[in-house]
Design an enzyme around this catalytic site. Structure first.
Site, PDB file in Angstrom:
ATOM      1  N   LYS A  24      24.202  36.912  41.896  1.00  0.00           N
ATOM      2  CA  LYS A  24      25.032  37.959  42.495  1.00  0.00           C
ATOM      3  C   LYS A  24      24.108  39.106  42.862  1.00  0.00           C
ATOM      4  O   LYS A  24      23.207  39.447  42.092  1.00  0.00           O
ATOM      5  CB  LYS A  24      26.022  38.408  41.425  1.00  0.00           C
ATOM      6  CG  LYS A  24      27.313  39.035  41.789  1.00  0.00           C
ATOM      7  CD  LYS A  24      28.261  38.304  42.629  1.00  0.00           C
ATOM      8  CE  LYS A  24      29.699  38.423  42.302  1.00  0.00           C
ATOM      9  NZ  LYS A  24      30.556  37.767  43.250  1.00  0.00           N
ATOM     10  N   THR A  90      41.184  33.038  45.795  1.00  0.00           N
ATOM     11  CA  THR A  90      40.934  33.560  44.435  1.00  0.00           C
ATOM     12  C   THR A  90      42.259  33.961  43.806  1.00  0.00           C
ATOM     13  O   THR A  90      42.540  33.660  42.638  1.00  0.00           O
ATOM     14  CB  THR A  90      39.992  34.786  44.472  1.00  0.00           C
ATOM     15  OG1 THR A  90      38.744  34.386  45.030  1.00  0.00           O
ATOM     16  CG2 THR A  90      39.756  35.360  43.077  1.00  0.00           C
ATOM     17  N   GLY A 122      43.284  45.479  45.641  1.00  0.00           N
ATOM     18  CA  GLY A 122      42.398  45.195  46.769  1.00  0.00           C
ATOM     19  C   GLY A 122      42.695  43.822  47.340  1.00  0.00           C
ATOM     20  O   GLY A 122      43.838  43.336  47.307  1.00  0.00           O
ATOM     21  N   VAL A 124      42.112  40.823  46.323  1.00  0.00           N
ATOM     22  CA  VAL A 124      42.678  39.825  45.410  1.00  0.00           C
ATOM     23  C   VAL A 124      43.996  40.315  44.808  1.00  0.00           C
ATOM     24  O   VAL A 124      45.009  39.597  44.826  1.00  0.00           O
ATOM     25  CB  VAL A 124      41.683  39.469  44.273  1.00  0.00           C
ATOM     26  CG1 VAL A 124      42.307  38.461  43.330  1.00  0.00           C
ATOM     27  CG2 VAL A 124      40.379  38.928  44.843  1.00  0.00           C
ATOM     28  N   GLY A 125      43.993  41.548  44.289  1.00  0.00           N
ATOM     29  CA  GLY A 125      45.169  42.059  43.586  1.00  0.00           C
ATOM     30  C   GLY A 125      46.422  42.049  44.454  1.00  0.00           C
ATOM     31  O   GLY A 125      47.504  41.668  43.995  1.00  0.00           O
ATOM     32  N   LYS A 148      47.362  52.183  48.415  1.00  0.00           N
ATOM     33  CA  LYS A 148      47.494  50.756  48.066  1.00  0.00           C
ATOM     34  C   LYS A 148      48.649  50.546  47.093  1.00  0.00           C
ATOM     35  O   LYS A 148      49.389  49.561  47.178  1.00  0.00           O
ATOM     36  CB  LYS A 148      46.185  50.231  47.483  1.00  0.00           C
ATOM     37  CG  LYS A 148      45.090  50.133  48.536  1.00  0.00           C
ATOM     38  CD  LYS A 148      43.848  49.493  47.976  1.00  0.00           C
ATOM     39  CE  LYS A 148      42.800  49.363  49.081  1.00  0.00           C
ATOM     40  NZ  LYS A 148      41.494  48.989  48.569  1.00  0.00           N
ATOM     41  N   ALA A 200      39.061  40.195  37.880  1.00  0.00           N
ATOM     42  CA  ALA A 200      37.829  40.976  37.814  1.00  0.00           C
ATOM     43  C   ALA A 200      36.723  40.214  37.080  1.00  0.00           C
ATOM     44  O   ALA A 200      36.992  39.523  36.097  1.00  0.00           O
ATOM     45  CB  ALA A 200      38.096  42.310  37.118  1.00  0.00           C
ATOM     46  N   ASN A 201      35.506  40.351  37.578  1.00  0.00           N
ATOM     47  CA  ASN A 201      34.348  39.767  36.898  1.00  0.00           C
ATOM     48  C   ASN A 201      33.975  40.645  35.707  1.00  0.00           C
ATOM     49  O   ASN A 201      34.118  41.869  35.759  1.00  0.00           O
ATOM     50  CB  ASN A 201      33.151  39.708  37.866  1.00  0.00           C
ATOM     51  CG  ASN A 201      33.253  38.548  38.847  1.00  0.00           C
ATOM     52  OD1 ASN A 201      33.534  37.414  38.456  1.00  0.00           O
ATOM     53  ND2 ASN A 201      33.028  38.814  40.121  1.00  0.00           N
TER      54      ASN A 201
HETATM   55  N1  NAI Z   1      37.199  38.668  46.313  1.00  0.00           N
HETATM   56  C1  NAI Z   1      37.083  37.549  45.614  1.00  0.00           C
HETATM   57  O1  NAI Z   1      37.289  36.433  46.125  1.00  0.00           O
HETATM   58  C2  NAI Z   1      36.713  37.609  44.168  1.00  0.00           C
HETATM   59  C3  NAI Z   1      36.759  38.788  43.462  1.00  0.00           C
HETATM   60  N2  NAI Z   1      36.457  38.795  42.123  1.00  0.00           N
HETATM   61  C4  NAI Z   1      36.526  40.028  41.374  1.00  0.00           C
HETATM   62  O2  NAI Z   1      37.882  40.500  41.397  1.00  0.00           O
HETATM   63  C5  NAI Z   1      37.904  41.928  41.425  1.00  0.00           C
HETATM   64  C6  NAI Z   1      38.667  42.399  42.655  1.00  0.00           C
HETATM   65  O3  NAI Z   1      38.025  41.911  43.830  1.00  0.00           O
HETATM   66  P1  NAI Z   1      38.530  42.333  45.281  1.00  0.00           P
HETATM   67  O4  NAI Z   1      40.001  42.411  45.279  1.00  0.00           O
HETATM   68  O5  NAI Z   1      37.855  41.444  46.234  1.00  0.00           O
HETATM   69  O6  NAI Z   1      37.904  43.804  45.395  1.00  0.00           O
HETATM   70  P2  NAI Z   1      38.437  45.027  46.286  1.00  0.00           P
HETATM   71  O7  NAI Z   1      37.297  45.963  46.402  1.00  0.00           O
HETATM   72  O8  NAI Z   1      39.100  44.534  47.522  1.00  0.00           O
HETATM   73  O9  NAI Z   1      39.593  45.656  45.354  1.00  0.00           O
HETATM   74  C7  NAI Z   1      39.348  46.362  44.184  1.00  0.00           C
HETATM   75  C8  NAI Z   1      40.485  47.366  44.050  1.00  0.00           C
HETATM   76  O10 NAI Z   1      40.416  47.984  42.772  1.00  0.00           O
HETATM   77  C9  NAI Z   1      40.714  49.361  42.924  1.00  0.00           C
HETATM   78  N3  NAI Z   1      40.190  50.057  41.764  1.00  0.00           N
HETATM   79  C10 NAI Z   1      38.913  50.404  41.465  1.00  0.00           C
HETATM   80  N4  NAI Z   1      38.856  51.021  40.267  1.00  0.00           N
HETATM   81  C11 NAI Z   1      40.123  51.036  39.781  1.00  0.00           C
HETATM   82  C12 NAI Z   1      40.719  51.507  38.587  1.00  0.00           C
HETATM   83  N5  NAI Z   1      40.002  52.106  37.620  1.00  0.00           N
HETATM   84  N6  NAI Z   1      42.051  51.365  38.419  1.00  0.00           N
HETATM   85  C13 NAI Z   1      42.805  50.782  39.372  1.00  0.00           C
HETATM   86  N7  NAI Z   1      42.299  50.310  40.536  1.00  0.00           N
HETATM   87  C14 NAI Z   1      40.976  50.435  40.733  1.00  0.00           C
HETATM   88  C15 NAI Z   1      40.084  49.727  44.254  1.00  0.00           C
HETATM   89  O11 NAI Z   1      40.631  50.925  44.792  1.00  0.00           O
HETATM   90  C16 NAI Z   1      40.435  48.500  45.081  1.00  0.00           C
HETATM   91  O12 NAI Z   1      41.687  48.631  45.707  1.00  0.00           O
HETATM   92  C17 NAI Z   1      36.432  42.360  41.380  1.00  0.00           C
HETATM   93  O13 NAI Z   1      36.044  42.581  40.053  1.00  0.00           O
HETATM   94  C18 NAI Z   1      35.690  41.151  41.938  1.00  0.00           C
HETATM   95  O14 NAI Z   1      34.356  41.091  41.496  1.00  0.00           O
HETATM   96  C19 NAI Z   1      36.144  37.644  41.442  1.00  0.00           C
HETATM   97  C20 NAI Z   1      36.112  36.459  42.095  1.00  0.00           C
HETATM   98  C21 NAI Z   1      36.330  36.336  43.517  1.00  0.00           C
HETATM   99  O1  AKG Z   2      30.776  34.369  45.778  1.00  0.00           O
HETATM  100  C1  AKG Z   2      31.582  34.574  46.692  1.00  0.00           C
HETATM  101  O2  AKG Z   2      31.244  34.838  47.854  1.00  0.00           O
HETATM  102  C2  AKG Z   2      33.057  34.464  46.429  1.00  0.00           C
HETATM  103  C3  AKG Z   2      33.389  34.431  44.999  1.00  0.00           C
HETATM  104  C4  AKG Z   2      33.018  35.680  44.302  1.00  0.00           C
HETATM  105  O3  AKG Z   2      32.757  36.732  44.869  1.00  0.00           O
HETATM  106  C5  AKG Z   2      32.996  35.668  42.832  1.00  0.00           C
HETATM  107  O4  AKG Z   2      33.343  34.626  42.261  1.00  0.00           O
HETATM  108  O5  AKG Z   2      32.645  36.684  42.222  1.00  0.00           O
END
Ligand code: NAI
Ligand code: AKG
Length: 297
Positions: A24, A90, A122, A124-125, A148, A200-201
């Site tokens: 990563k 995801t 974000g 995923v959520g 959001k 979340a990771n």
């Molecule tokens: N995008 C993917 O396919 C994958 C994501 N993940 C993990 O899942 C998590 C979310 O990923 P995404 O949705 O892609 O990221 P993103 O950046 O789209 O969404 C993250 C969201 O969390 C919010 N946030 C940040 N701090 C916060 C807090 N203290 N309280 C409440 N909300 C808060 C942000 O404003 C944002 O809306 C990350 O930890 C990411 O590493 C894991 C595997 C795959």
């Molecule tokens: O590795 C990627 O591009 C997608 C999956 C990911 O971000 C993760 O598993 O943390």
């Protein structure tokens, strides 16, 4: 801890039966200062590694950013035109993981009427909220970006809570979908949920200490790198020639893998975190042995 994200990706691949190692990249910068030039410079750096590392989408790296990076390197996945980006799949994996945890905890296949708190709305959520809303779950949400949270209220009838309140809610399931390190000695005492299952990771600030604290409180923790493997499965399929049906089928395995991990934890009297680690390390050792045999043959 150094390399923790990379190790998590290695374990994620092993638990999902993906023949790849883990890595990563983290760019330490203010996302507000992100420019195409900086993204392209990052792409050139990734290209210089000659395929030893493949980058992709994650927090603060959008599908558009991935497209910009791809102008400089072949070693990038999650390109919208190919696999559609990892976040929707995801969220499907996390949804299936929540179902597995509910089955293990309450021997039930139903989610309707359950109360779920989602932290982070974000990529995923938000998609996870959609799945849960379609299954008549009562949603409680928080995001540091109020727009959001408002959107989740409008689309899914979610109840908005302050980011600091999300831990102490009287809910069935807590789903961390924002940043890592949020399961720690300050937050765990407040938790009332019976299940933790989110995207979340690196959710556990300290893997040993905090997985044990959760277990002592009787909370079923779904190891993050198992439940959030959907995106990795999707981008791996993009690497080998994308077939959506195949990728979705593989994501459905997350359900059975989690059930197996919950069983190992029960039978061996270890935390679910340790059970997942054992599964991952066994598979990595087997992979190494098979590779050695293949080289010797
Ligand atoms: N995008 C993917 O396919 C994958 C994501 N993940 C993990 O899942 C998590 C979310 O990923 P995404 O949705 O892609 O990221 P993103 O950046 O789209 O969404 C993250 C969201 O969390 C919010 N946030 C940040 N701090 C916060 C807090 N203290 N309280 C409440 N909300 C808060 C942000 O404003 C944002 O809306 C990350 O930890 C990411 O590493 C894991 C595997 C795959
Ligand atoms: O590795 C990627 O591009 C997608 C999956 C990911 O971000 C993760 O598993 O943390």
């Amino acid at each position: 801890m150094r390399f923790r994200l990379s190790r998590g990706m290695t374990y994620k691949a092993a638990c999902a039966n993906i023949p790849a190692g883990g890595g990563k990249a983290v760019i330490i910068a203010n996302p507000e200062n992100k420019t195409d030039d900086l993204l392209r410079a990052y792409g050139r750096f990734v290209e210089s590694l000659n395929g030893r590392f493949i980058t992709g989408q994650d927090v603060n790296i959008t599908p558009d950013d991935v497209r910009t990076i791809s102008q400089e390197t072949r070693y990038v996945v999650g390109v919208s035109e190919k696999s559609g980006g990892p976040a929707p799949i995801t969220s499907l994996g996390v949804f299936l993981g929540i179902k597995a945890a509910v089955e293990s905890r309450w021997q039930s296949k139903r989610l309707d009427g359950m109360k779920v708190a989602v932290q982070g709305l974000g990529n995923v959520g938000k998609n996870l909220c959609r799945h849960l809303h379609e299954h008549d779950v009562k949603l409680f949400v928080s995001d540091v970006d109020p727009a959001k949270a408002e959107e989740a209220k409008r689309l899914f009838g979610a109840t908005i809570v302050e980011p600091s309140e999300i831990y102490s809610l009287d809910v069935d399931i807590f789903s961390p979908c924002a940043l890592g390190g949020i399961l720690n000695s300050h937050t765990i005492p407040f938790l009332q949920a019976s299940i933790i299952a989110g995207a979340a990771n690196n959710q556990l600030e300290n893997e040993q200490l905090h997985s044990q604290m959760l277990a002592k409180k009787g909370i079923l923790y779904s190891p993050d790198y198992v439940i959030n493997a959907g995106g990795l499965i999707n981008v791996y399929n993009e690497m080998i020639g994308y077939d959506e049906e195949k990728a979705f089928k593989q994501v459905h395995n997350i359900y059975d893998t989690l059930l197996a991990i919950f069983d190992i934890a029960n039978q061996q009297g270890v935390t679910t975190n340790d059970a997942a680690k054992r599964l991952a390390e066994d598979r990595i050792q087997n992979g190494k042995r098979n590779k050695t045999k293949a080289i010797a043959a």
